[in-house]
Each structure stands twice: as structure tokens, then as C-alpha cells.
Design an enzyme around this catalytic site. Structure first.
Site, PDB file in Angstrom:
ATOM      1  N   THR A  18       0.829  -1.206   0.000  1.00 46.52           N
ATOM      2  CA  THR A  18       0.000   0.000   0.000  1.00 46.52           C
ATOM      3  C   THR A  18       0.867   1.263   0.000  1.00 46.52           C
ATOM      4  OG1 THR A  18      -1.514  -1.242   1.422  1.00 46.52           O
ATOM      5  CG2 THR A  18      -1.976   1.085   1.146  1.00 46.52           C
ATOM      6  N   ARG A  22       7.905  -2.729   2.682  1.00 48.07           N
ATOM      7  CA  ARG A  22       8.092  -2.851   4.131  1.00 48.07           C
ATOM      8  C   ARG A  22       8.469  -4.277   4.487  1.00 48.07           C
ATOM      9  NH1 ARG A  22       3.313   0.970   6.622  1.00 48.07           N
ATOM     10  NH2 ARG A  22       3.815   2.674   5.205  1.00 48.07           N
ATOM     11  N   SER A 113       6.222   3.699   8.717  1.00 47.02           N
ATOM     12  CA  SER A 113       5.062   4.390   9.257  1.00 47.02           C
ATOM     13  C   SER A 113       4.661   3.914  10.650  1.00 47.02           C
ATOM     14  CB  SER A 113       3.911   4.269   8.263  1.00 47.02           C
ATOM     15  OG  SER A 113       2.846   5.070   8.672  1.00 47.02           O
ATOM     16  N   HIS A 114       3.462   3.336  10.763  1.00 45.62           N
ATOM     17  CA  HIS A 114       2.945   2.964  12.069  1.00 45.62           C
ATOM     18  C   HIS A 114       3.506   1.633  12.576  1.00 45.62           C
ATOM     19  CE1 HIS A 114       0.654   1.188   8.886  1.00 45.62           C
ATOM     20  NE2 HIS A 114       0.247   0.255   9.713  1.00 45.62           N
ATOM     21  N   ASP A 278       1.708   9.473  13.815  1.00 53.58           N
ATOM     22  CA  ASP A 278       2.339   8.153  13.694  1.00 53.58           C
ATOM     23  C   ASP A 278       3.832   8.261  13.417  1.00 53.58           C
ATOM     24  OD1 ASP A 278       2.223   9.073  11.090  1.00 53.58           O
ATOM     25  OD2 ASP A 278       1.877   7.088  10.245  1.00 53.58           O
ATOM     26  N   ASP A 280       5.809   8.271  10.839  1.00 52.90           N
ATOM     27  CA  ASP A 280       6.355   9.186   9.829  1.00 52.90           C
ATOM     28  C   ASP A 280       5.556  10.489   9.731  1.00 52.90           C
ATOM     29  OD1 ASP A 280       4.200   7.725   8.791  1.00 52.90           O
ATOM     30  OD2 ASP A 280       4.895   7.986   6.735  1.00 52.90           O
ATOM     31  N   ASP A 282       2.370  11.242   9.084  1.00 55.39           N
ATOM     32  CA  ASP A 282       1.299  11.542   8.123  1.00 55.39           C
ATOM     33  C   ASP A 282      -0.096  11.234   8.665  1.00 55.39           C
ATOM     34  OD1 ASP A 282       1.669   8.815   7.989  1.00 55.39           O
ATOM     35  OD2 ASP A 282       1.947   8.733   5.815  1.00 55.39           O
ATOM     36  N   ARG A 283      -0.171  10.527   9.796  1.00 50.92           N
ATOM     37  CA  ARG A 283      -1.496  10.220  10.344  1.00 50.92           C
ATOM     38  C   ARG A 283      -1.830  11.120  11.522  1.00 50.92           C
ATOM     39  NH1 ARG A 283      -2.509   3.780  10.395  1.00 50.92           N
ATOM     40  NH2 ARG A 283      -1.587   3.362   8.361  1.00 50.92           N
ATOM     41  N   GLU A 364      -8.691   9.115   4.672  1.00 51.28           N
ATOM     42  CA  GLU A 364      -8.884   7.677   4.832  1.00 51.28           C
ATOM     43  C   GLU A 364      -9.315   7.396   6.268  1.00 51.28           C
ATOM     44  OE1 GLU A 364      -6.104   5.081   2.363  1.00 51.28           O
ATOM     45  OE2 GLU A 364      -4.742   6.478   3.318  1.00 51.28           O
ATOM     46  N   GLU A 365     -10.017   6.267   6.445  1.00 50.38           N
ATOM     47  CA  GLU A 365     -10.473   5.896   7.781  1.00 50.38           C
ATOM     48  C   GLU A 365      -9.309   5.583   8.720  1.00 50.38           C
ATOM     49  OE1 GLU A 365      -9.569   2.610   8.525  1.00 50.38           O
ATOM     50  OE2 GLU A 365      -8.881   2.504   6.455  1.00 50.38           O
ATOM     51  N   SER A 366      -8.128   5.354   8.156  1.00 53.70           N
ATOM     52  CA  SER A 366      -6.978   4.907   8.944  1.00 53.70           C
ATOM     53  C   SER A 366      -6.208   6.088   9.533  1.00 53.70           C
ATOM     54  CB  SER A 366      -6.071   4.065   8.059  1.00 53.70           C
ATOM     55  OG  SER A 366      -5.731   4.809   6.893  1.00 53.70           O
ATOM     56  N   LYS A 377      -0.835  12.414   3.087  1.00 51.66           N
ATOM     57  CA  LYS A 377      -1.646  12.784   4.237  1.00 51.66           C
ATOM     58  C   LYS A 377      -0.743  13.502   5.227  1.00 51.66           C
ATOM     59  CE  LYS A 377      -1.497   7.967   5.961  1.00 51.66           C
ATOM     60  NZ  LYS A 377      -0.952   7.221   4.819  1.00 51.66           N
ATOM     61  N   ARG A 497      -8.643  -6.789   7.605  1.00 49.31           N
ATOM     62  CA  ARG A 497      -9.352  -5.634   8.142  1.00 49.31           C
ATOM     63  C   ARG A 497     -10.831  -5.773   7.784  1.00 49.31           C
ATOM     64  NH1 ARG A 497      -4.967  -2.844   9.589  1.00 49.31           N
ATOM     65  NH2 ARG A 497      -3.352  -2.215   8.109  1.00 49.31           N
TER      66      ARG A 497
END
Ligand code: VG1
Ligand code: CO
Length: 544
Positions: A18, A22, A113-114, A278, A280, A282-283, A364-366, A377, A497
């Protein structure tokens, strides 16, 4: 500059997910593993000789050695300039901004990221193109194809660069500039929001706040912007020091992982506003005194109120959300008579819409929201957006949310994640779901009648490219939805998910616990996918 070509053997698992490639750090530390992927990227791109590459990461374990490796490879492959965040640090949105501001050819962002960090945890790398956004699928497919046949990579014999000293190094035709990671980004934020109003509201004590940087990249950004520029007290930013292992935690901003913040916001005498970001940067997670705002609601509320923010006073051209994100923002778009696009999960799908000026806000919902100011983001941007709204509307977070629900209704929403499911089981579940798609429509389960059941496929309205298999959707006559997707960012087994949503128009029923309100749909989801039955799990690992 002496350039060496090193023979290598391809790895067969370098297919970006995505958001980039990773893997466990140990995988990245295999001989030539990082080098192969970076060379595969360079080999797939055209016309960067003499151009600028931006480089930085979230500071996790392996960030620094990876940056030194990439500097030498970028030099050998003919880039003319490298812009690198001091200490090898750049948040994802800051990297996106720097690519755009300095007209770079592209950038490499080192982050998982997370996902947790450390020698036994995760590392990641992704390539962003000249608009500042994640490489589109046609590029990431090309990287993967190249990685499968790669037999050599190029590296230059140059000394390691001192990443901590700001300034420019000139090595033959290559200039390497180490920049402060925060300055350009902070200036951009100042150009979007009403910093004077924010200073007054924070300085007068009208807004008290708590920001949890989760020992990840946003610490330095939050300290500079929230504390130094806007006058929040220094203790308003917690876990502010970036650590290579994020203090042993998941830098994932949700109520489960941002535990300290959650305890304060739901404890006695909480601040007016609380947020977390998060790994990096972006969240974002938005909370207020005794209230958590779901990311889907946050996007809708931002869209409904954007005209109150200086950069968006002209209104929005359109909005977009990823497919599993709740339909709350669709209602705002319909009311304002602006277009609303539905894209697959992952920020790369918003880039074309933003570039073409079709949308101004997306999310996004995340826990991801953003706008046309960058092509990623942006966590702190969302935090400042909410702070600006609270200051301007002079309402609490809870009042803003309740007022929104009263006007538009509430899309009750939650997501259940089952992590590290054995690959075979996960594939079996998806197969089982696929097998029901033809027979489900028309069937009734309690108050739910299936209207459609399909696998989401997206045709990009700008370049016509098609992305298939983007999640299984089961939609009901009353507008409710259950969506099933396998994560594309995990590094162990598969993560299933399950996204659940139900619309509630009746204001007297808005104050409900989401899990209770969605109980019937949660049961139906299990009936359709059988995850508990097939894996023996009793409950999801994370509920958001
Ligand atoms: C997850 C989220 C997705 C997000 C992606 C990258 O992907 O669901 O919405 O864009 O992470 O975000 P997946 O495939 O695991 O569901 V980040 O902050 O990791 O760059
Ligand atoms: Co992130």
C-alpha cells in the site's frame, strides 16, 4: 568520483504494498537487499541526471546507515543534488512539501510508518514522484519487475556524510545539502492557518492541548510549531524525542497505542484538545475532552467547516475518500454540491485528483487526512486544522461533532483488525468471501438486506488506469456496509481488516457506543468471512 558497479542477485519479494516496500530490518540488512531495490527504482526512472532527489526518514532503526548507502548510490547514478533532512529525518508530509518546493525530481522516504521499529522490527522505503506524492502503481509495478531481474547496482566511493551538520557539501558534480527538517514545513503551515488567532486562543488558555508524538518523527515538528510558534506549554507535547525503536511501542495513533494520551483525555480535568501522530507524521488521531473523533467523521467535519480556515475560504473543489472510509463526507459533499470521489486504499490514488484540481480535501479511515497543500496525508496539518476550527467556532470538540451529526446524521463506524493471520487462512477467507458474491445480493439478514456484493475496482478518472481487487464490499439496502480487505503494509502473515458502518439519522440515537450499535453487523461479518471459526481467534487484535 570513483563509481563502482557491484554484481548482485535478485530477491523475489520486493513488491511494494500500500505504501512502499516494508520488511523486517533483518530482511533489509541482507547483502544487497536495500541496494537492489534502490537500483531497481533508479533503473525504472528516466531523465534524472543532474536533477534533485530528496531524502529522509522517520528516524527508525537502520535509517542512518540506509541514508549513507542511498547517498552513494544516488551519486553513482547521476543525480545532481541531494536534499536531506538533518539527522536523516523528514516527516512524510515535510518530504512531500520539500520535493514540491524545490522542484525535485523525486524523493526517497525511509519509513514503515505505524509499524514498530528496532533491530527485530520493521523498516520501509518508498519513492515519491515530482508532485510530492507516492509513486503510482505503474511505477511501483515497474520497480518490482526490475527487482526480479536486477544483476548489478552502482555506488560511488565517497565518505559518509555528516548528517547532523546543516550546510552544503560539493563532491564533483553533486551537491548535498543538509536542511533543517522543520523550517519549510512550518512556513507552509503558517501560510494555511490563522497563526495569530491560534496564538491568542492558546496564549489566553482558551485552548489547552496535548500532543503525543509517540517517540516518532513529529516530536521536533510539534515542539517548533505548537510550543515555539503558537505558545503551548512545553509539557503539551509528550514523547517528543524521536527514538529508533519508538520506545518499544507501535507509533500508531489510535486509542489502543496512544495510551498515555487516551488516559489523559478520558481522565479527570482533560485538556480541550488532544492528538497524536504516527511514525512518519502523516497520520492523526483527534480527541477532545472525553471524546474520540473517528477519522471518517473528522474528514467530514473538516470538509463541512473548511471555509473557516484561511487557505480554504473559497470553499472546496471536491473531496475524496478511500473506499472503506465511511460515507460521512459524501453527505457533506452532496449538501455543498461538490464532487466526492471514492478511491482504493492508499494515498497514491489521490495524487491525480489533487493535481487535476478536482479535489481540495481527502482522507482515509486509517487516521489520514490531507489537502492539496502537499501530496501526502498530513498529521500536524490535521491537528492545526482542528485547533483553528476550535478557535474560530469557539466550541469544544464534542460540540463540533454533535452539531455535525445533528445536521448530517451520524455514520456509526468501526474497524476490526485481525493481525498476523496465517497466509493460507487469510487467502481461504478471501476465497470464501468471493464465492458468496453472486448469491448474497437480495438475501435478508434481520434488518439488513444485501443490495450489492462485489470486489472494488477503480478506474482513475484522470489517466484511465484500472486497479482491481481493492477489497470486498457488501452493501445493504439501508446504506450500511461491511468491507473486507487484506492489509498491504504488514510484515508478518496477513492482516484482515473488517470495516463496518451504519447510518443513524435520528439525533436522539447519536450518543451510542459504536461496538454496540454495530453488533448486528459485526455478527454478520463473522457469518460471511468466518475468521473466528477458521482461525480460532476470539476477538480482533485492534478495534478502531
Ligand atoms: C494502511 C491503511 C491505509 C494507509 C496505509 C499507509 O494500509 O489502511 O489507509 O494509506 O496504511 O499509511 P493497509 O494496506 O495496511 O490497510 V502509513 O501512515 O503506513 O504510510
Ligand atoms: Co504513516
Amino acid at each position: 568520483m570513483h563509481i563502482e558497479t557491484i554484481t548482485t542477485h535478485p530477491y523475489n519479494d520486493q513488491n511494494p504494498g500500500t505504501s512502499g516496500l516494508r520488511k523486517k530490518v533483518k530482511v533489509f540488512q541482507q547483502p544487497g537487499y536495500l541496494e537492489n531495490f534502490v537500483q531497481a527504482i533508479f533503473d525504472s526512472l528516466d531523465g534524472f541526471t543532474g536533477k534533485t532527489l530528496v531524502l529522509g526518514g522517520d528516524g527508525r532503526y537502520f535509517n542512518r546507515p540506509a541514508i549513507q548507502i542511498i547517498i552513494k548510490m544516488a551519486a553513482a547514478n547521476g543525480f545532481g543534488e541531494l536534499i536531506i533532512g538533518q539527522g536523516g529525518l523528514l516527516s512524510t508530509p515535510a518530504a512531500s512539501h520539500i520535493i514540491r518546493k524545490y522542484n525535485a525530481f523525486g524523493g526517497l522516504i525511509l519509513s514503515a510508518s505505524h509499524n514498530p521499529g528496532g533491530p527485530d522490527e520493521d523498516f520501509g522505503i518508498k519513492y515519491n514522484v515530482s508532485n510530492g506524492g507516492p509513486a503510482p502503481e505503474k511505477d511501483t509495478n515497474a520497480f518490482y519487475q526490475r527487482s526480479l531481474v536486477i544483476d548489478s547496482y552502482k555506488t560511488a566511493h565517497i565518505e559518509d556524510i555528516d548528517l547532523d551538520r546543516i550546510g552544503t557539501h560539493q563532491i564533483d558534480n553533486l551537491s548535498i545539502t543538509i536542511v533543517d527538517p522543520v523550517t519549510d514545513y512550518a512556513e507552509l503551515m503558517q501560510s494555511i492557518f490563522d497563526f495569530n488567532l491560534l496564538k491568542q486562543s492558546i496564549g489566553s488558555g482558551y485552548i489547552t492541548l496535548l500532543f503525543d508524538a509517540m517517540h516518532a518523527i513529529t516530536g521536533p515538528y510539534a515542539k517548533r510549531i505548537l510550543v515555539d510558534m503558537l505558545g503551548a506549554t512545553p509539557d503539551s507535547v509528550i514523547n517528543a524525542e524521536p527514538l529508533e525503536d519508538f520506545g518499544g511501542h507501535h507509533p500508531d495513533p489510535n486509542l489502543a497505542h496512544a495510551q498515555e494520551l487516551a488516559e489523559r483525555m478520558f481522565g479527570s480535568a482533560p485538556p480541550v484538545f488532544g492528538a497524536a501522530s504516527d511514525g512518519d507524521g502523516d497520520r492523526n488521531m483527534i480527541t477532545g475532552s472525553h471524546i474520540f473523533v473517528t477519522p471518517s467523521d473528522s474528514l467530514a467535519i473538516m470538509a463541512a467547516n473548511a471555509h473557516l480556515i484561511p487557505a480554504y475560504t473559497q470553499g472546496l473543489r471536491g473531496v475524496a475518500r478511500s473506499m472503506p472510509t465511511s460515507q460521512a463526507v459524501d453527505r457533506v459533499a452532496a449538501c455543498y454540491n461538490i464532487p466526492c470521489y471514492e478511491t482504493p486504499t492508499g494515498w497514491k490514488f489521490f495524487g491525480n485528483l489533487l493535481d487535476a484540481g478536482k479535489i481540495t480535501l481527502c482522507g482515509e479511515e486509517s487516521f489520514g487526512t490531507g489537502s492539496d497543500h502537499v501530496r501526502e496525508k498530513d498529521g500536524l496539518w490535521a491537528v492545526l486544522f482542528w485547533l483553528n476550527l476550535i478557535a474560530k467556532k469557539r466550541q469544544s470538540v464534542a460540540d463540533i461533532v454533535n452539531e455535525h451529526w445533528q445536521k448530517f446524521g451520524r455514520d456509526i463506524y468501526c474497524r476490526h483488525d485481525y493481525e498476523a493471520v496465517e497466509m493460507d487462512s487469510a487467502n481461504g477467507i478471501v476465497e470464501h468471501l468471493r464465492n458468496q458474491l453472486l448469491t448474497l445480493p437480495g438475501q435478508t439478514f434481520g434488518e439488513y438486506t444485501v443490495k450489492y456484493a462485489d470486489e472494488f475496482s477503480y478506474e482513475d478518472p484522470i489517466d484511465g488506469s484500472i486497479s482491481s481487487n481493492q477489497g470486498i464490499r457488501i452493501g445493504f439496502e439501508n446504506g450500511s456496509r461491511i468491507i473486507f480487505r487484506l492489509s498491504g503494509t504488514g510484515t508478518v502473515g496477513a492482516t484482515l481488516r473488517i470495516y463496518l458502518e451504519r447510518f443513524e439519522a435520528d439525533a436522539s440515537k447519536h450518543d451510542q457506543d459504536a461496538q454496540m450499535a454495530l453488533a448486528e453487523l459485526i455478527n454478520l461479518a463473522e457469518q460471511f468471512c468466518e475468521i473466528k471459526k477458521r482461525t480460532g481467534r476470539t476477538e480482533p487484535n485492534v478495534v478502531t
